[in-house]
Design an enzyme around this catalytic site. Structure first.
Site, PDB file in Angstrom:
ATOM      1  CD  GLU A   1      19.471  41.456  34.539  1.00 11.57           C
ATOM      2  OE1 GLU A   1      19.029  40.384  34.089  1.00 11.57           O
ATOM      3  OE2 GLU A   1      19.660  42.467  33.840  1.00 11.57           O
ATOM      4  N   GLY A   2      20.479  38.945  38.701  1.00  8.91           N
ATOM      5  CA  GLY A   2      21.730  38.255  38.938  1.00  8.91           C
ATOM      6  C   GLY A   2      21.948  37.201  37.875  1.00  8.91           C
TER       7      GLY A   2
ATOM      8  CG  ASP B   1      26.160  45.277  49.733  1.00  9.20           C
ATOM      9  OD1 ASP B   1      26.988  46.208  49.803  1.00  9.20           O
ATOM     10  OD2 ASP B   1      25.362  45.158  48.792  1.00  9.20           O
TER      11      ASP B   1
END
Length: 769
Positions: A492-493, A624
């Site tokens: 989640e963010g 990333d």
């Protein structure tokens, strides 16, 4: 000796605390609830607080996957589930006619329970007041359990629940072994000795990996292995068995056991068949090796034990193997054949002074008697607590003052601290001051936007205009959201979540040319990024921008956007998901030569370089790249993904800046940390670290001996170029020429680093050599 470790039918059926409150309200959660008075805390059997039960919000549809989740607080041997509907003193009439169970031992990986015949749906209630008790065959070893009501028609459901079982004192969380084999004895029916309830992976090398099954279900096999304790199952069901000549020339079965924590092991009990008249005997000897941590190597000194073979008594029996109080988190044992066949029905471990399986203690124990010393003891404890509170307050205050001073120092001389572009007359603050060991600094210009609205990292791309971005700018097709069945939350963010879902009918929806692999009739797993309803307009814009970015990607080694749900809220994008999960988890649970070869590792490296070559051709910067962001299917096909940053599982791989942003600093180039500069060249640096992960089988974190602050300090050495920087060591599995390639990826000067095209061309010839 004949000892039954667990008898699920009689010795392990204790109420675990829903009804009497030992399971606290905070440990009971749900996917949704209709009102506060029908929240998950009211899902307690025979209780009628609130409005009498847990009720998920709205009408339950056949495609819904609402759940009630209970955290049992520890690993538990779960044997029985009891359910009721909402009676509410004769004012309610809602109940679940059927339900499914999902469970997890770590809160991250969720598994679906099925009975011994493969059925997942359990019969529920027929009215709102009578309780229905369901025995679990097989039982479940778990900490977290989800009850998922099932319906054939749109209806309202409510549930009250009690769970029954006992603590799982073994601490065993998974075992790995070769798959069992069939036997075709003359004059007898074919017997199958596979582990039919195993809940881990069935690897292509014909090994069971990462799960639990019949060796821990408490069912002890009979003397005659063709007879079973269960009804309606095949001969040989109670045993996991192997034929000697089917395992090559090694003459042993190798099994690996992983535990919840380091334990001091006294013994291992193995229930083994000994029907020697049919070529089955207990093992002749066993050797066990120990590993104190999962990322450590196996200790050289083993424990060996020879059994006393018995050719007179054909009874199945427990063989107790002393483990000499060795300390380990993982144990690997080789069981050597004494005849043609070897068969086990149960394996259990004893550690410390605890018994293998015990009952849940009775909560109604008497209180200790009071005496005259109690007030004195209370006064001492209060004094100690007050002193600790004062000390903690002083420490926090000092940390706050230091951070304020650091921030002011950074603002006074941003040029020198930002990356070495200071004018000659700037003397107030030098780069060396910016990297003293107590106060490392970093650039904050671009880093805050590294993480997208759903928690995944955002690719850096050539400028996209998003002000007028509408549905017609999105090339992906609109998928019916009711065909997405929730399985688990991956991450989640700030404004959204990433879910693992099943997508019903997705291959047919996508039609010819679908990027989905052949599923052999199985449901399609997808990752669904979903925007929350409370998202800001900027977050919605960023989410649509991410959809547009993803829709431009079309490469066999990059996760693809499959479809979207944007005609109504919540906005969703649906991407591919690979059944073997991420590469970090896949590699960290394996050993070279047993399930992987050097050629496999090189093949993985080539695929990642190919995917990154494609991104670089579009001027996309990943930002990333790491094994946690590479997904893997059963054929070892790799696809580069982007949601590792959102997962709690990998939170220790990221450095959090004052609660605002997270940085994968151990994979980042020096210019990314110090200058906020992300380019294809910084992706090449991260690729070098990813190669290092692959050839260490992800057994340790990069720069594992350095703290996060020391890693940032080390980037200052790159900046100063004084030859004092610390590099990653050469992995033992890595050929010298490949480690040289890694070192080139970590060149200080960007121009000296190879391109992804060059990396791909350099790696490709090594595959299948």
């Amino acid at each position: 000796e004949k000892v039954i470790s667990v008898d699920p039918s009689s010795h392990c059926r204790y109420a675990l605390g829903m009804e009497d409150g030992r399971i606290k309200d905070d440990d009971i959660t749900a996917s949704s609830h209709w009102y506060e008075t029908t929240g998950p805390q009211y899902a307690r059997l025979n209780r009628e607080e609130g409005d009498g039960a847990w009720c998920p919000e709205g009408q339950l549809e056949p495609s819904d996957s609402q759940y009630l989740q209970v955290d049992l607080g520890r690993l538990t041997f779960l044997t029985v589930v009891g359910t009721q509907g909402r009676y509410a003193r004769n004012s309610g009439n809602e109940f679940a006619r059927a339900y499914r169970l999902n469970y997890s031992r770590d809160g991250l990986l969720w598994k679906s329970w099925r009975n011994r015949l493969g059925n997942a749906v359990m019969e529920g209630n027929k009215n709102a007041y009578a309780s229905v008790i369901n025995d679990l065959h097989p039982p479940i070893i778990t900490r977290y359990i989800r009850l998922i009501p099932v319906t054939r028609v749109s209806t309202t459901v409510c549930m009250r629940v009690e769970l029954y079982g006992c603590p799982w004192e073994d601490g065993l969380i998974s075992y790995s072994s070769p798959e069992g084999q069939p036997m075709n004895p003359p004059g007898y029916p074919i017997a199958s000795f596979n582990d039919s309830t195993y809940d881990g992976a069935h690897e292509r090398s014909r090994r069971l990996f990462g799960g639990m099954g019949q060796l821990t279900d408490g069912v002890i096999g009979l003397d005659d292995f063709l007879q079973t304790r269960q009804y309606h199952v095949w001969p040989g069901y109670d045993y996991l068995g192997w034929r000697n000549d089917s395992l090559g020339t090694q003459g042993y079965v190798e099994m690996e056991f992983v535990f919840d924590r380091r334990r001091n092991f006294t013994s291992m009990k193995v229930h083994s068949n000994n029907m020697f008249s049919r070529g089955v005997k207990i093992f002749s000897s066993v050797s066990c090796w120990f590993k104190p941590r999962l990322i450590a190597g196996w200790e050289v000194e083993s424990v060996a034990f020879k059994t006393v073979l018995d050719d007179r008594n054909p009874s199945a029996r427990y063989v107790t193997v002393p483990l000499n109080r060795r300390t380990a988190k993982s144990i690997r044992c080789r069981f050597y054949f004494a005849d043609i066949w070897m068969m086990f029905s149960e394996i259990s471990f004893q550690s410390g002074n605890k018994s293998t399986h015990t009952h849940v203690p009775n909560p109604s124990t008497s209180e200790p008697p009071d005496d005259g010393n109690t007030p004195i003891l209370i006064g001492c404890l209060v004094t100690i607590i007050l002193l600790l509170v004062i000390i903690i307050f002083l420490i926090l205050w000092c940390q706050y003052v230091c951070k304020v001073l650091e921030k002011h120092l950074f603002l006074l001389c941003p040029t020198a601290c930002g990356g070495g572009y200071a004018e000659p007359d700037v003397t107030q603050c030098t780069p060396h001051q910016c990297f003293h060991s107590n106060a490392p600094h970093y650039a904050e210009t671009d880093i805050v936007r590294l993480q997208g609205v759903t928690g995944s990292n955002m690719y850096a791309v050539p400028a996209l205009t998003v002000d007028s971005l509408t549905r017609k700018d999105i090339s992906a097709a609109e998928f019916p959201r009711q065909h997405l069945i929730f399985r688990e939350k991956l991450g989640e963010g700030q404004f959204g979540e990433v879910h693992l879902c099943e997508a019903e009918g997705l291959p047919e929806f996508l039609g010819e040319g679908s990027p989905l692999p052949d599923r052999d009739g199985r449901s399609v797993l997808v990752a669904v990024k979903q925007l929350r309803a409370d998202a800001t307009s900027q977050a919605r814009n960023d989410f649509l921008k991410e959809i547009k970015i993803m829709s431009r990607l079309n490469d066999p080694n990059i996760i693809r956007l499959l479809c979207v749900c944007v005609s109504s809220d919540p906005l969703c994008m649906v991407t591919e998901y690979m059944e073997n999960g991420d590469l970090n988890m896949f590699l960290s649970q394996r050993e070279i030569e047993s399930t992987l070869t050097l050629s496999d590792l090189l093949h993985m490296s080539v695929q990642i370089s190919s995917g990154m070559k494609y991104l670089a051709s579009l001027n996309f910067v990943h930002r990333d790249l790491a094994t946690r962001n590479c997904l893997l299917d059963r054929r070892l096909t790799i696809k580069i993904a982007d949601f590792g940053m959102s997962r709690n599982l990998y939170s220790s791989d990221y450095y959090r800046i004052q609660g605002r942003a997270v940085l994968p600093i151990r994979w980042m180039a020096w210019e990314s940390i110090l200058l906020g500069k992300f380019t294809t060249a910084s992706d090449v640096w991260a690729f070098g670290v990813t190669l290092w992960e692959i050839f260490t089988l992800c057994k340790e974190q990069p720069y594992s001996l350095l703290s996060d602050e020391q890693v940032i300090e080390n980037t200052g050495e790159f900046f100063r170029n004084q030859g004092r920087q610390i590099f990653l060591y050469g992995p033992p599995l890595c050929p010298p020429s490949l480690f040289e390639l890694m070192m080139r990826c970590w060149s200080r000067d960007l121009a000296d680093r190879p391109t992804f095209e060059g990396l791909y061309q350099a790696l490709r010839p090594h595959v299948n050599q």
